[in-house]
Design an enzyme around this catalytic site. Structure first.
Site, PDB file in Angstrom:
ATOM      1  N   ASP A   1      -0.564   9.112  -1.056  1.00 25.36           N
ATOM      2  CA  ASP A   1       0.215   7.884  -0.884  1.00 25.36           C
ATOM      3  C   ASP A   1       1.608   8.249  -0.348  1.00 25.36           C
ATOM      4  O   ASP A   1       2.297   9.088  -0.929  1.00 25.36           O
ATOM      5  CB  ASP A   1       0.324   7.194  -2.258  1.00 25.36           C
ATOM      6  N   HIS A   2       1.998   7.649   0.753  1.00 28.50           N
ATOM      7  CA  HIS A   2       3.321   7.895   1.360  1.00 28.50           C
ATOM      8  C   HIS A   2       3.610   9.376   1.600  1.00 28.50           C
ATOM      9  O   HIS A   2       4.671   9.875   1.190  1.00 28.50           O
ATOM     10  CB  HIS A   2       4.446   7.296   0.501  1.00 28.50           C
TER      11      HIS A   2
ATOM     12  N   ASP B   1       3.616   8.477   6.094  1.00 25.52           N
ATOM     13  CA  ASP B   1       4.641   7.436   6.170  1.00 25.52           C
ATOM     14  C   ASP B   1       5.798   7.925   7.036  1.00 25.52           C
ATOM     15  O   ASP B   1       6.707   8.603   6.577  1.00 25.52           O
ATOM     16  CB  ASP B   1       5.128   7.095   4.760  1.00 25.52           C
TER      17      ASP B   1
ATOM     18  N   GLU C   1       2.298   3.769   8.622  1.00 25.18           N
ATOM     19  CA  GLU C   1       3.177   2.667   8.182  1.00 25.18           C
ATOM     20  C   GLU C   1       4.203   2.300   9.236  1.00 25.18           C
ATOM     21  O   GLU C   1       4.814   3.139   9.877  1.00 25.18           O
ATOM     22  CB  GLU C   1       3.903   3.029   6.884  1.00 25.18           C
TER      23      GLU C   1
ATOM     24  N   GLY D   1       7.165  -1.735  -6.984  1.00 20.75           N
ATOM     25  CA  GLY D   1       7.784  -1.997  -8.282  1.00 20.75           C
ATOM     26  C   GLY D   1       7.640  -3.449  -8.694  1.00 20.75           C
ATOM     27  O   GLY D   1       6.767  -4.163  -8.221  1.00 20.75           O
TER      28      GLY D   1
ATOM     29  N   HIS E   1       1.163  -3.024   0.616  1.00 20.56           N
ATOM     30  CA  HIS E   1       1.771  -2.204  -0.444  1.00 20.56           C
ATOM     31  C   HIS E   1       2.481  -3.139  -1.405  1.00 20.56           C
ATOM     32  O   HIS E   1       2.859  -4.247  -1.049  1.00 20.56           O
ATOM     33  CB  HIS E   1       2.769  -1.208   0.157  1.00 20.56           C
TER      34      HIS E   1
ATOM     35  N   SER F   1       1.360  -5.433  -6.878  1.00 20.35           N
ATOM     36  CA  SER F   1       1.574  -5.876  -8.259  1.00 20.35           C
ATOM     37  C   SER F   1       2.470  -7.094  -8.286  1.00 20.35           C
ATOM     38  O   SER F   1       3.533  -7.101  -7.677  1.00 20.35           O
ATOM     39  CB  SER F   1       2.244  -4.765  -9.080  1.00 20.35           C
TER      40      SER F   1
ATOM     41  N   VAL G   1      -2.054  -1.142  -5.804  1.00 15.31           N
ATOM     42  CA  VAL G   1      -1.616  -1.611  -7.115  1.00 15.31           C
ATOM     43  C   VAL G   1      -1.298  -0.407  -7.995  1.00 15.31           C
ATOM     44  O   VAL G   1      -2.133   0.474  -8.177  1.00 15.31           O
ATOM     45  CB  VAL G   1      -2.726  -2.448  -7.798  1.00 15.31           C
TER      46      VAL G   1
HETATM   47 ZN   LIG Z   1       3.559   2.028  -0.941  1.00  8.01          ZN
END
Ligand SMILES: [Zn+2]
Length: 284
Positions: A82-83, A104, A134, A181, A208, A211, A231
């Site tokens: 991730d990233h 990313d 991204e 976040g 992205h 949540s 998530v």
């Molecule tokens: Zn992300």
């Protein structure tokens, strides 16, 4: 089942109008909670691993746990960086056994992001590993990443379309108003950007910061062409709330299994809810 690249299920997701969740791995309880949810839902899924989480768990533990989870759950599982911030970390993960990576390059100028992403795609595709790129800057805080809301910039559709045409990434993360976040208010998703880009780009769009996005907004974004939704925060919140309550009510509790076990159940329940919402249940 061995770990698979995201291309094993994302093209089908976009075609059939569902999304596959990326659920981040923080520790063993997350691995088990997510895998148990997927097994029950018969849903494909993606284990997201940030560079911070990788430092915390150790690269070899991460790969070994993901492989066991894939075998145990019997559903298609991708192990995804991730990233990823640079070419070296991407290569390190591929060598260790990751089946998918995100590069990313969004903090680089546009042309440089294209050039760097192309290099990653070339190397990854040569060994059957899928790639997410991204464009635009997604706001919020996640591990090493921190983007001030004022600096979060929406992706420009024409730039996103050319980015995909040149790089041919398998999944395209574009900034459309979600953030990493917890949200302070309700996020404002730019559906027009998703719509315009998804029509021109074969690869599914990645959301992205999934949540806390209202269910209706999630469903609308899937309808428009989002095929992967990340998530993490919601699982963390659910897990920690249970642990906090257990320890608060029983200060004498010392056996980690007695509070981590219920935390794991909370992760499982959260992930199951997302799989149903995303429409990936029964698509294994
Ligand atoms: Zn992300």
């Amino acid at each position: 089942m061995p770990l698979v690249p995201m291309t094993a299920f994302l093209p089908r997701a976009k075609k059939e109008g569902f999304a596959v969740g990326q659920f981040n791995m923080n520790n063993l309880e997350f691995v088990q909670g997510i895998a148990a949810a997927a097994k029950e839902e018969q849903s494909p899924f993606i284990f997201g691993v940030s560079e911070g989480a990788m430092r915390y768990m150790g690269l070899e533990y991460v790969v070994a746990m993901a492989e066991i989870a894939a075998k145990e759950s019997g559903v298609p599982v991708a192990l995804h960086l991730d990233h990823g911030s640079n070419f070296d970390v991407v290569m390190k993960c591929i060598q260790a056994g990751f089946s998918s990576v995100m590069f990313d390059g969004s903090h680089h100028p546009y042309e440089e992001n294209i050039a760097l992403t192309k290099e990653v795609v070339k190397a990854a595709h040569a060994v059957g590993v899928s790639v997410e790129g991204e464009l635009g800057t997604i706001g919020g805080v996640e591990d090493d990443l921190e983007v001030d809301e004022a600096d979060a910039a929406m992706a420009k559709p024409d730039e996103a379309i050319r980015f995909w045409e040149e790089t041919k990434v398998d999944a395209l993360a574009i900034a459309v108003g979600t953030a990493h976040g917890m949200y302070k208010g309700e996020p404002k998703i730019h559906f027009d950007i998703i719509d315009e880009v998804a029509k021109q780009v074969e690869a599914p769009i990645v959301l992205h910061g999934g949540s806390g996005v209202p269910d209706a907004a999630i469903q609308e974004s899937i309808r428009l062409g989002v095929g992967k939704i990340n998530v993490n925060t919601e699982s963390q919140v659910a897990c920690t709330a249970v642990i906090r309550e257990k320890l608060g009510n029983q200060p004498e509790m010392i056996d980690p299994r007695k509070y981590l076990g219920p935390g794991r159940d909370a992760i499982k329940e959260t992930v199951q809810g997302k799989m149903r919402l995303f429409g990936s249940s029964g698509k294994a």
